[in-house]
Design an enzyme around this catalytic site. Structure first.
Site, short mmCIF file in Angstrom:
data_model
loop_
_atom_site.label_atom_id
_atom_site.label_comp_id
_atom_site.label_asym_id
_atom_site.label_seq_id
_atom_site.Cartn_x
_atom_site.Cartn_y
_atom_site.Cartn_z
N ASP A 11 0.88 -1.17 0.00
CA ASP A 11 0.00 0.00 0.00
C ASP A 11 0.92 1.22 0.00
O ASP A 11 1.69 1.42 0.94
CB ASP A 11 -0.86 -0.04 1.27
CG ASP A 11 -1.69 1.21 1.46
OD1 ASP A 11 -1.51 2.19 0.71
OD2 ASP A 11 -2.50 1.22 2.40
N GLY A 33 -9.63 4.92 -5.58
CA GLY A 33 -8.36 4.23 -5.85
C GLY A 33 -7.21 4.74 -5.01
O GLY A 33 -7.38 5.08 -3.83
N ASP A 35 -5.61 7.51 -5.26
CA ASP A 35 -5.85 8.92 -4.94
C ASP A 35 -6.60 9.06 -3.61
O ASP A 35 -6.20 9.80 -2.70
CB ASP A 35 -6.65 9.55 -6.09
CG ASP A 35 -6.65 11.07 -6.09
OD1 ASP A 35 -5.94 11.66 -5.25
OD2 ASP A 35 -7.35 11.65 -6.93
N1 AR6 Z 1 -1.35 1.63 -3.05
C1 AR6 Z 1 -0.82 1.29 -4.26
N2 AR6 Z 1 -1.55 1.11 -5.37
C2 AR6 Z 1 -2.88 1.26 -5.27
C3 AR6 Z 1 -3.52 1.62 -4.06
C4 AR6 Z 1 -2.68 1.79 -2.91
N3 AR6 Z 1 -3.19 2.12 -1.72
N4 AR6 Z 1 -4.86 1.70 -4.28
C5 AR6 Z 1 -5.07 1.39 -5.58
N5 AR6 Z 1 -3.87 1.13 -6.18
P1 AR6 Z 1 -6.47 4.09 -9.83
P2 AR6 Z 1 -6.10 5.56 -12.36
C6 AR6 Z 1 -3.59 0.77 -7.58
O1 AR6 Z 1 -7.84 3.72 -10.21
O2 AR6 Z 1 -6.45 4.36 -13.15
C7 AR6 Z 1 -9.10 8.29 -9.07
O3 AR6 Z 1 -10.44 8.43 -8.71
C8 AR6 Z 1 -4.70 0.16 -8.39
O4 AR6 Z 1 -4.83 -1.22 -8.12
O5 AR6 Z 1 -6.20 4.52 -8.43
O6 AR6 Z 1 -4.91 6.37 -12.78
C9 AR6 Z 1 -8.47 9.60 -9.50
O7 AR6 Z 1 -9.02 10.70 -8.81
C10 AR6 Z 1 -4.20 0.42 -9.81
O8 AR6 Z 1 -3.27 -0.59 -10.19
O9 AR6 Z 1 -5.87 5.26 -10.78
C11 AR6 Z 1 -8.76 9.64 -10.96
O10 AR6 Z 1 -10.05 10.16 -11.23
C12 AR6 Z 1 -3.44 1.73 -9.69
O11 AR6 Z 1 -3.29 1.95 -8.27
C13 AR6 Z 1 -8.70 8.19 -11.38
O12 AR6 Z 1 -9.01 7.43 -10.20
C14 AR6 Z 1 -4.13 2.93 -10.31
O13 AR6 Z 1 -5.54 2.83 -10.15
C15 AR6 Z 1 -7.33 7.78 -11.85
O14 AR6 Z 1 -7.40 6.49 -12.36
#
Ligand code: AR6
Length: 175
Positions: A11, A33, A35
């Protein structure tokens, strides 16, 4: 040189490094996610600082403090939404990694951790994204002496496997 690169399953909010990268949106308004996890762990001051930054274009990056996170800085970058691969998605994703590395170096960060940008809600194919991430960072690192560690922080076993494979291929290619 290649030893500065690694991939782990973790994480990202728990990691004690100089800078963690956030996969944000153009409004820098927080979200789900990674963020959402980063904003929850950092505390409300992070959003307050984000509001002063005027947003962030896709492929660009902005930096804030880390507040309650172990990391000193958060680098917010906005990955492309996957639209089939013909809308410049690959270049925009590479640009996220380059811009984030440049900001980190500019602020004296010697360690940086990336999540798999765009591979969640934004739908970028995971294997293609891992290849671009590793290749782009490895290329950038060759011109950067002041960076000790770049870590790809994977959230699942499959993501970890893809990044390890991309790292192996990059090492074999001597980069
Ligand atoms: N630590 C590490 N990786 C993570 C964590 C964590 N705690 N949580 C999720 N991931 P995403 P995007 C991974 O959806 O596709 C947001 O709402 C996850 O499994 O977080 O760039 C923003 O505000 C995936 O592999 O980001 C934007 O609107 C990776 O992080 C939008 O989502 C990215 O998934 C961005 O979408």
């Amino acid at each position: 040189m290649p030893h500065r690169l690694s991939a782990i399953k973790a994480d990202i909010t728990t990691l004690d490094v100089d800078a963690i990268v956030n996969a944000a949106n153009e409004a820098l308004s927080g979200g789900g996610g990674v963020d959402g996890a980063i904003h929850r762990a950092a505390g409300p001051e992070l959003l307050e600082e984000c509001k002063t930054l005027g947003g962030c274009k896709t492929g660009a990056a902005k930096i804030t403090k880390g507040y309650n996170l172990p990391a000193r800085f958060v680098i917010h970058t906005v990955g492309p939404v996957w639209r089939g691969g013909t809308q410049g998605e690959d270049d925009l994703l590479a640009s996220c990694y380059r811009a984030s590395m440049a900001l980190a170096v500019e602020h004296g960060a010697r360690s940086i951790v990336f999540p798999a940008i765009s591979t969640g809600v934004y739908g970028f194919p995971q294997d293609r994204a891992a290849t671009i991430a590793v290749r782009t960072v490895a290329d950038a690192l060759t011109g950067i002496a002041d960076m000790d560690r770049v870590i790809f922080c994977c959230f699942g076993a499959q993501s970890l496997e893809l990044h390890r494979r991309a790292l192996d291929m990059t090492l074999q290619a001597g980069r």
